[in-house]
Design an enzyme around this catalytic site. Structure first.
Site, PDB file in Angstrom:
ATOM      1  N   LYS A   1       0.849  -1.200   0.000  1.00 17.08           N
ATOM      2  CA  LYS A   1       0.000   0.000   0.000  1.00 17.08           C
ATOM      3  C   LYS A   1       0.883   1.247   0.000  1.00 17.08           C
ATOM      4  O   LYS A   1       1.453   1.649   1.004  1.00 17.08           O
ATOM      5  CB  LYS A   1      -0.957   0.051   1.191  1.00 17.08           C
ATOM      6  CG  LYS A   1      -2.082   1.014   0.886  1.00 17.08           C
ATOM      7  CD  LYS A   1      -2.614   1.830   2.040  1.00 17.08           C
ATOM      8  CE  LYS A   1      -1.849   2.973   2.566  1.00 17.08           C
ATOM      9  NZ  LYS A   1      -1.769   4.205   1.780  1.00 17.08           N
TER      10      LYS A   1
ATOM     11  N   GLY B   1       7.196   5.951   7.762  1.00 14.19           N
ATOM     12  CA  GLY B   1       6.334   7.129   7.795  1.00 14.19           C
ATOM     13  C   GLY B   1       6.489   7.853   9.113  1.00 14.19           C
ATOM     14  O   GLY B   1       7.547   7.772   9.755  1.00 14.19           O
ATOM     15  N   SER B   2       5.420   8.508   9.516  1.00 10.32           N
ATOM     16  CA  SER B   2       5.518   9.351  10.715  1.00 10.32           C
ATOM     17  C   SER B   2       5.507   8.512  11.994  1.00 10.32           C
ATOM     18  O   SER B   2       5.009   7.390  12.033  1.00 10.32           O
ATOM     19  CB  SER B   2       4.341  10.325  10.755  1.00 10.32           C
ATOM     20  OG  SER B   2       3.155   9.616  11.063  1.00 10.32           O
TER      21      SER B   2
ATOM     22  N   VAL C   1       1.835   7.690  13.202  1.00 10.38           N
ATOM     23  CA  VAL C   1       1.204   6.520  12.571  1.00 10.38           C
ATOM     24  C   VAL C   1       1.947   5.247  12.966  1.00 10.38           C
ATOM     25  O   VAL C   1       1.333   4.208  13.229  1.00 10.38           O
ATOM     26  CB  VAL C   1       1.145   6.677  11.029  1.00 10.38           C
ATOM     27  CG1 VAL C   1       0.525   5.453  10.376  1.00 10.38           C
ATOM     28  CG2 VAL C   1       0.360   7.932  10.641  1.00 10.38           C
TER      29      VAL C   1
ATOM     30  N   CYS D   1      13.855  11.417   5.647  1.00 11.77           N
ATOM     31  CA  CYS D   1      13.949  11.185   7.087  1.00 11.77           C
ATOM     32  C   CYS D   1      15.395  11.290   7.531  1.00 11.77           C
ATOM     33  O   CYS D   1      15.676  11.373   8.720  1.00 11.77           O
ATOM     34  CB  CYS D   1      13.304   9.880   7.497  1.00 11.77           C
ATOM     35  SG  CYS D   1      13.767   8.549   6.488  1.00 11.77           S
TER      36      CYS D   1
ATOM     37  N   GLU E   1      10.282  16.918  14.157  1.00 15.99           N
ATOM     38  CA  GLU E   1      10.623  16.775  12.736  1.00 15.99           C
ATOM     39  C   GLU E   1       9.724  17.693  11.904  1.00 15.99           C
ATOM     40  O   GLU E   1       8.501  17.643  12.022  1.00 15.99           O
ATOM     41  CB  GLU E   1      10.417  15.317  12.302  1.00 15.99           C
ATOM     42  CG  GLU E   1      10.894  15.072  10.886  1.00 15.99           C
ATOM     43  CD  GLU E   1      10.787  13.606  10.472  1.00 15.99           C
ATOM     44  OE1 GLU E   1       9.754  12.986  10.750  1.00 15.99           O
ATOM     45  OE2 GLU E   1      11.746  13.111   9.854  1.00 15.99           O
TER      46      GLU E   1
HETATM   47  C1  UN1 Z   1      14.128   8.282   3.694  1.00 19.52           C
HETATM   48  O1  UN1 Z   1      14.156   9.503   3.642  1.00 19.52           O
HETATM   49  O2  UN1 Z   1      13.168   7.685   4.231  1.00 19.52           O
HETATM   50  O3  UN1 Z   1      19.940   7.893   2.991  1.00 19.52           O
HETATM   51  C2  UN1 Z   1      15.126   7.425   3.047  1.00 19.52           C
HETATM   52  C3  UN1 Z   1      19.222   8.542   2.241  1.00 19.52           C
HETATM   53  C4  UN1 Z   1      18.444   7.822   1.182  1.00 19.52           C
HETATM   54  C5  UN1 Z   1      17.208   7.215   1.764  1.00 19.52           C
HETATM   55  C6  UN1 Z   1      16.356   8.127   2.572  1.00 19.52           C
HETATM   56  N1  UN1 Z   1      19.262   6.803   0.593  1.00 19.52           N
HETATM   57  O4  UN1 Z   1      19.134   9.749   2.327  1.00 19.52           O
END
Ligand code: UN1
Length: 495
Positions: free
Chosen positions: A176, A228-229, A232, A284, A385
């Site tokens: 999904k 994700g967050s 969640v 992230c 974040e």
């Molecule tokens: C993400 O933002 O969930 O290391 C992954 C990195 C990428 C992956 C990021 N190869 O910045």
């Protein structure tokens, strides 16, 4: 512009959902551009998809792993062949610049190559026995149907991190994708189909939280992998916890870069800009805090702000653009809200802090690269974040102080130190609480053959990518083989 109607993919067939619910997918650089209309799936479709995956499970787990690997390798070849087309679709769908969406596809290609090699490994151990004429070994066993819930910021790469390792171990999948990037997911599944993946092995369900929740709660889904967050992720984990099912979570970050006085400052500056504003700060792993040694603080801030102001914001399909839009209006509002919070908390806004205006920007969710100074660890802009092009630069007296500040975060995904002193670098590697530490590199840019994930609120102890990904998608079986021809009792004293 085309307004394509897209479908789910269940048991090898592209099909509409039974309900009337639909959602639109729009280009964040120009919201007049509708990429397509997608079914808002419910428990009905999720149930069908899970059943299809469960039905395909035996056939797939009994397919020799090298054969499974050859389909993954073929998928990698096709991803490479369609790199440009996929990259353009992704940029249209989620906004990041073409160079980065090409990189996103490349990450999937690399993952395919890496995982395909596992087809001829999936190594366990052989070991001794405490009894005569007996040996012991361990085998990786598949688990069953895996539910994959993926984010929009890496629409091809992240699904490959989850789906390829699950497949090589012999599991089947219900996928999904995020509502903001369903078209890239469709192309990925079409490519899997073209590579020869048997019916039902990967099923695709479009939709929002209702579909995601139905997938997590489905009793036949044995593993959930979610990126994700944090909010969640907690929900996913608590649902899985109650059902005693395995779940792997990859959530937020508040990644920091340290720059020491002895660093190569040009390199540190370049890395900091890329870490903070690459992917519009929507990784992230993005850099959102920069701790600068007091000796270089003033000059670094000056150069950083000067460079940040020069970043060309616009439609990622244009070759001269360096930073695309935010993913949607809600996210832009959220980023702007955080900027106001930062100002309210007393941080100093050095540049940005507003919606980007100018030719070609009117219909997209653009935001100006934003830099704060005079921020501290109590402020929400330092603790939470933001997921946007907002970064704070702070002054520290020493490496110890920098590491203490870095570790105050509730998250611990990525981190970085720029220093030419090996002792500083090694101390940072040892003392920073994070899943990843870069020395003389930015916080973004992890490679697929190393474990990816974080400590504290970033995750729940799992690591994607690398060989650790296999641990998420397999269970160990210990096998004892007794060829003594008699009953031998372990742990029972015999004369
Ligand atoms: C993400 O933002 O969930 O290391 C992954 C990195 C990428 C992956 C990021 N190869 O910045």
């Amino acid at each position: 512009m085309s307004r394509k109607v897209y479908s789910n993919f269940i048991a090898g067939k592209w099909s509409q959902a039974e309900g009337k619910g639909k959602f639109e997918n729009r280009n964040p650089a120009d919201f007049r551009d509708v990429i397509g209309v997608f079914p808002l799936s419910t428990t009905v479709e999720v149930d069908k998809a899970v059943h299809a995956a469960a039905k395909a499970y035996d056939g797939w787990r009994l397919t020799p792993a090298p054969k499974r690997a050859s389909i993954i390798a073929k998928t990698g070849e096709l991803l490479l062949k369609h790199k440009e087309e996929l990259a353009r679709l992704m940029t249209r769908e989620m906004g990041k610049v073409l160079k980065e969406t090409r990189g996103d596809v490349q990450e999937g290609v690399d993952m395919a190559a890496y995982v395909a090699g596992e087809g001829r490994r999936l190594l366990g151990e052989t070991t001794t026995s405490e009894l005569k004429n007996k040996l012991a070994m361990t085998l990786r066993m598949p688990i069953g149907v895996c539910g994959m819930i993926t984010p929009w910021n890496f629409p091809i790469a992240i699904p490959t991190w989850k789906i390829f390792p699950a497949l090589i171990c012999g599991n089947t999948v219900v996928f999904k994708p995020a509502e903001d990037t369903p078209a890239s997911a469709v192309r990925f599944v079409e490519i899997l189909e073209q590579a020869g993946l048997p019916t039902g092995v990967v099923n695709l369900i479009h939709g929002g939280p209702a579909a995601g929740q139905a997938l997590v709660r489905h009793p036949e889904v044995r593993v959930v992998s979610f990126t994700g967050s944090c909010e969640v992720g907690r929900e996913v984990a608590s649902n899985c916890g109650r059902m005693l099912k395995r779940c792997s979570l990859e959530m937020g970050g508040k990644n920091a870069q340290i720059v020491m006085g002895d660093a190569d400052l040009d390199l540190a500056l370049e890395g900091a800009l890329w870490g903070a504003f690459g992917t519009t700060g929507q990784r992230c792993t993005a850099t959102s805090r920069i701790y600068l040694h007091h000796k270089i603080y003033a000059s670094f801030v000056k150069s950083f702000v000067r460079q940040a102001k020069k970043i060309r914001v616009g439609n990622g399909l244009r070759s001269n653009v360096q930073m695309g839009p935010l993913i949607n209006e809600a996210q832009r509002n959220r980023v702007h809200e955080y900027v106001k919070i930062g100002v309210g908390e007393g941080a100093k806004l050095e540049c940005g802090g507003r919606i980007a205006k100018g030719p070609g920007l009117k219909n997209g969710f653009f935001y100006v690269p934003t830099v704060f100074t005079h921020a501290h660890s109590e402020m929400r802009i330092i603790r939470e974040e933001i997921f946007g092009p907002v970064v704070s630069l702070m002054k520290v007296k020493s490496l110890d102080e920098a590491v203490t500040e870095v570790n105050k975060s509730a998250y611990g995904l990525s981190s970085s130190i720029y220093s030419n002193d090996i002792a500083n670098a090694m101390k940072a590697v040892r003392d920073i609480e994070a899943g990843i530490t870069y020395v003389n590199g930015p916080t973004i840019g992890a490679e697929v053959h190393l474990p990816f994930g974080g400590v504290k609120n970033t995750g729940n102890g799992h690591r994607e990518a690398g060989k650790t990904a296999l641990d998420i998608f397999s269970e160990w079986k210990s096998v004892y083989i007794d060829f003594s021809g008699k009953l031998q009792k372990a742990q029972i004293d015999t004369d």
